[in-house]
Design a protein around this motif. Structure first.
Motif, short mmCIF file in Angstrom:
data_model
loop_
_atom_site.label_atom_id
_atom_site.label_comp_id
_atom_site.label_asym_id
_atom_site.label_seq_id
_atom_site.Cartn_x
_atom_site.Cartn_y
_atom_site.Cartn_z
N ASP A 1 -13.08 -0.56 -2.10
CA ASP A 1 -12.09 0.52 -2.16
C ASP A 1 -12.23 1.53 -1.02
O ASP A 1 -11.45 2.47 -0.93
CB ASP A 1 -12.21 1.27 -3.49
N HIS A 2 -13.21 1.34 -0.16
CA HIS A 2 -13.45 2.27 0.95
C HIS A 2 -12.72 1.79 2.20
O HIS A 2 -12.79 0.62 2.56
CB HIS A 2 -14.95 2.38 1.23
N ARG A 3 -12.01 2.71 2.85
CA ARG A 3 -11.31 2.39 4.10
C ARG A 3 -11.73 3.36 5.18
O ARG A 3 -11.86 4.56 4.94
CB ARG A 3 -9.80 2.50 3.91
N ASP B 1 0.85 -1.19 0.00
CA ASP B 1 0.00 0.00 0.00
C ASP B 1 0.88 1.23 0.00
O ASP B 1 2.07 1.16 0.37
CB ASP B 1 -0.89 -0.04 1.25
N THR C 1 -2.52 1.14 -9.30
CA THR C 1 -3.25 0.38 -8.28
C THR C 1 -3.30 -1.11 -8.63
O THR C 1 -3.22 -1.95 -7.75
CB THR C 1 -4.68 0.92 -8.15
#
Length: 115
Positions: free
Chosen positions: A48-50, A7, A112
């Motif tokens: 894709d949401h954190r 990441d 990505t």
């Protein structure tokens, strides 16, 4: 721990919690390596949401950034109640190759789909 993903902020370690709770900024024990690990950041991840969280509990799958010694298949537990779960058995490697950036600056600029 069942997965590690590169990441832009460092390696993201995916963990499922089997018992108890896990708090951000706490220390856990890795009995397979006989090392203690800091848990600086916990992330709840959905596609894709954190979302950064302070506490995770039984059944949660979370991402942890900042681990130094743990790898896929390791067990993390309380230092007061150590337990070692069976590790993941991987088949024999046929071809082994890794492509990694030379610096953290290059890591941030990777597409990505390469992470």
């Amino acid at each position: 721990m069942f997965k590690i993903q590169a990441d832009r902020h460092g390696d993201l370690h995916y963990v499922r919690i089997y018992s108890g709770t896990l708090k951000a900024n706490s220390r856990v024990y890795n009995p397979g390596k006989d090392k203690k690990e800091n848990m600086p950041q916990l992330w709840r991840i959905q596609a894709d949401h954190r979302e950064q969280v302070d506490l995770a509990s039984v059944g949660d799958i979370i991402g942890i950034v900042g681990l130094r010694h743990s790898i896929t298949g390791d067990t993390l537990c309380s230092p007061q109640e150590p337990i070692l779960l069976e590790s993941i058995a991987f088949p024999e490697t046929v071809i082994s190759m890794a492509i990694e950036p030379e610096s953290s600056t290059e890591r941030r600029s990777w597409p990505t789909c390469w992470r």
